[in-house]
Scaffold this motif. Structure first.
Motif, mmCIF file in Angstrom:
data_model
loop_
_atom_site.group_PDB
_atom_site.id
_atom_site.type_symbol
_atom_site.label_atom_id
_atom_site.label_comp_id
_atom_site.label_asym_id
_atom_site.label_seq_id
_atom_site.Cartn_x
_atom_site.Cartn_y
_atom_site.Cartn_z
ATOM 1 N N LYS A 18 -17.306 9.764 -6.812
ATOM 2 C CA LYS A 18 -17.640 11.187 -6.683
ATOM 3 C C LYS A 18 -16.422 11.911 -6.142
ATOM 4 N N MET A 19 -15.801 12.687 -6.988
ATOM 5 C CA MET A 19 -14.585 13.386 -6.597
ATOM 6 C C MET A 19 -14.720 14.862 -6.914
ATOM 7 N N PRO A 20 -14.065 15.716 -6.114
ATOM 8 C CA PRO A 20 -14.056 17.146 -6.426
ATOM 9 C C PRO A 20 -13.330 17.384 -7.740
ATOM 10 N N SER A 21 -13.639 18.487 -8.377
ATOM 11 C CA SER A 21 -13.048 18.770 -9.687
ATOM 12 C C SER A 21 -11.613 19.246 -9.585
ATOM 13 N N SER A 22 -11.199 19.800 -8.434
ATOM 14 C CA SER A 22 -9.816 20.274 -8.320
ATOM 15 C C SER A 22 -8.923 19.138 -7.846
ATOM 16 N N HIS A 23 -7.724 19.083 -8.410
ATOM 17 C CA HIS A 23 -6.742 18.061 -8.046
ATOM 18 C C HIS A 23 -5.490 18.752 -7.530
ATOM 19 N N SER A 24 -4.794 18.104 -6.636
ATOM 20 C CA SER A 24 -3.515 18.624 -6.155
ATOM 21 C C SER A 24 -2.515 18.580 -7.295
ATOM 22 N N SER A 25 -1.716 19.613 -7.400
ATOM 23 C CA SER A 25 -0.692 19.608 -8.448
ATOM 24 C C SER A 25 0.657 19.352 -7.817
ATOM 25 N N ASP A 26 1.507 18.714 -8.544
ATOM 26 C CA ASP A 26 2.851 18.441 -8.067
ATOM 27 C C ASP A 26 3.757 18.272 -9.265
ATOM 28 N N THR A 27 5.037 18.189 -9.018
ATOM 29 C CA THR A 27 5.980 17.975 -10.108
ATOM 30 C C THR A 27 6.362 16.515 -10.148
ATOM 31 N N HIS A 28 6.671 16.047 -11.312
ATOM 32 C CA HIS A 28 7.048 14.650 -11.493
ATOM 33 C C HIS A 28 8.538 14.583 -11.779
ATOM 34 N N SER A 29 9.195 13.674 -11.120
ATOM 35 C CA SER A 29 10.629 13.528 -11.311
ATOM 36 C C SER A 29 10.909 12.703 -12.563
ATOM 37 N N PRO A 30 12.106 12.832 -13.101
ATOM 38 C CA PRO A 30 12.446 12.072 -14.300
ATOM 39 C C PRO A 30 12.428 10.566 -14.071
ATOM 40 N N ASP A 31 12.498 10.122 -12.796
ATOM 41 C CA ASP A 31 12.513 8.688 -12.553
ATOM 42 C C ASP A 31 11.105 8.117 -12.432
ATOM 43 N N ALA A 32 10.091 8.918 -12.713
ATOM 44 C CA ALA A 32 8.726 8.410 -12.649
ATOM 45 C C ALA A 32 8.554 7.312 -13.692
ATOM 46 N N HIS A 33 7.847 6.257 -13.314
ATOM 47 C CA HIS A 33 7.640 5.174 -14.289
ATOM 48 C C HIS A 33 6.422 5.470 -15.140
ATOM 49 N N SER A 34 6.408 4.979 -16.343
ATOM 50 C CA SER A 34 5.324 5.253 -17.285
ATOM 51 C C SER A 34 4.723 3.950 -17.764
ATOM 52 N N MET A 35 3.441 4.011 -18.067
ATOM 53 C CA MET A 35 2.795 2.871 -18.711
ATOM 54 C C MET A 35 1.602 3.385 -19.485
ATOM 55 N N THR A 86 0.874 -1.170 0.000
ATOM 56 C CA THR A 86 0.000 0.000 0.000
ATOM 57 C C THR A 86 0.912 1.222 0.000
ATOM 58 N N GLU A 87 0.767 2.067 -1.013
ATOM 59 C CA GLU A 87 1.672 3.203 -1.176
ATOM 60 C C GLU A 87 0.900 4.473 -1.482
ATOM 61 N N LEU A 88 1.503 5.612 -1.134
ATOM 62 C CA LEU A 88 0.995 6.904 -1.571
ATOM 63 C C LEU A 88 1.600 7.170 -2.935
ATOM 64 N N HIS A 89 0.753 7.518 -3.900
ATOM 65 C CA HIS A 89 1.208 7.745 -5.278
ATOM 66 C C HIS A 89 0.701 9.085 -5.788
ATOM 67 N N THR A 90 1.307 9.505 -6.873
ATOM 68 C CA THR A 90 0.816 10.628 -7.651
ATOM 69 C C THR A 90 0.874 10.221 -9.119
ATOM 70 N N MET A 91 -0.005 10.801 -9.920
ATOM 71 C CA MET A 91 -0.004 10.478 -11.349
ATOM 72 C C MET A 91 -0.497 11.656 -12.160
ATOM 73 N N GLU A 92 -0.129 11.631 -13.430
ATOM 74 C CA GLU A 92 -0.639 12.585 -14.410
ATOM 75 C C GLU A 92 -0.621 11.907 -15.766
ATOM 76 N N ILE A 93 -1.427 12.406 -16.667
ATOM 77 C CA ILE A 93 -1.442 11.872 -18.027
ATOM 78 C C ILE A 93 -0.887 12.944 -18.957
ATOM 79 N N THR A 94 0.171 12.581 -19.671
ATOM 80 C CA THR A 94 0.809 13.493 -20.612
ATOM 81 C C THR A 94 0.843 12.806 -21.964
ATOM 82 N N ASN A 95 0.217 13.409 -22.962
ATOM 83 C CA ASN A 95 0.164 12.846 -24.311
ATOM 84 C C ASN A 95 -0.358 11.412 -24.314
ATOM 85 N N GLY A 96 -1.373 11.159 -23.490
ATOM 86 C CA GLY A 96 -1.994 9.847 -23.457
ATOM 87 C C GLY A 96 -1.234 8.789 -22.682
#
Length: 173
Positions: free
Chosen positions: A150-167, A72-82
Motif C-alpha cells: 500500500k503506497m501513496p500515489s505520489s512519488h518523489s521526483s529526481d534527476t538521474h545521472s548518466p552513470d545510472a545503471h540499467s537493467m 543496504t543502500e538508499l536508491h532511486t529508480m525510474e522506468i524509461t521505455n520499459g
C-alpha cells in the motif's frame, strides 16, 4: 534552599539546550514501513515508507542499515521505455521542514542487496534509518506481496545521472 536553586538552574539549562537542538527525533514522523516479500531465491528486495518532517529545520536521510542483507543502500529508480534505471543515492535524501518524502516503488527506496534469507510475506523485519540530525531510528515493518503493498500515489521526483545503471526488468503485479 541551595538545593532548590540548583534544581531551578538545572531545569533552565536543560530547557535551553532542548530549544537549541536543531532537530529532534520527535520532529520526524514515519509512515508504515513495508518490505517487498521475496519469491524463491530472489537475491534482493526493497523497503518503503513515508517520512514527514514536522520540525522547523530540514533533516537528511543519510543511510539505511540492516542485518537482512549483505548491503543496504538508499536508491532511486525510474522506468524509461520499459527499462528500469536504478542507482544508489549519494549524499542522502533531503527532508525539508514541513514536507513529506516518499520511499515507494518507482522512486526513492531502501535497497536490500544480497539477502541472507528470504523475506516471507506477513513476517516482520527491521531497518535502521540514519539521519543527519535525528540520528539512528530503528523501525519494524511487515513484508508484503508486491500486489499487497500500500503506497501513496505520489512519488518523489529526481534527476538521474548518466552513470545510472540499467537493467531490463519484467513488470510485476
Amino acid at each position: 534552599m541551595l538545593s532548590l536553586i540548583l534544581q531551578r538552574i538545572f531545569a533552565a539549562v536543560l530547557m535551553g539546550l532542548m530549544m537549541l537542538s536543531p532537530a529532534m527525533a520527535s520532529d520526524l514522523m514515519y509512515g508504515t514501513l513495508q518490505f517487498r516479500a521475496t519469491i524463491g531465491s530472489m537475491p534482493s528486495s526493497a523497503a518503503y515508507l513515508s517520512i514527514t518532517n514536522h520540525g522547523a529545520m530540514a533533516d537528511r536521510l543519510l543511510a539505511a542499515e540492516s542485518s537482512l542483507s549483505r548491503k543496504t543502500e538508499l536508491h532511486t529508480m525510474e522506468i524509461t521505455n520499459g527499462v528500469m534505471k536504478m542507482r544508489q543515492i549519494d549524499g542522502g535524501i533531503a527532508i525539508p521542514a514541513g514536507k513529506t518524502i516518499q520511499l515507494a516503488p518507482g522512486g526513492f527506496h531502501v535497497m536490500l542487496i544480497g539477502l541472507k534469507a528470504p523475506l516471507n510475506a506477513d513476517e516482520r523485519y527491521q531497518v535502521t534509518f540514519v539521519f543527519e540530525k535525528a540520528g539512528k531510528v530503528k523501525l519494524t515493518g511487515l513484508a508484503k506481496r508486491p500486489a499487497d503493498l500500500k503506497m501513496p500515489s505520489s512519488h518523489s521526483s529526481d534527476t538521474h545521472s548518466p552513470d545510472a545503471h540499467s537493467m531490463n526488468m519484467p513488470k510485476s503485479n
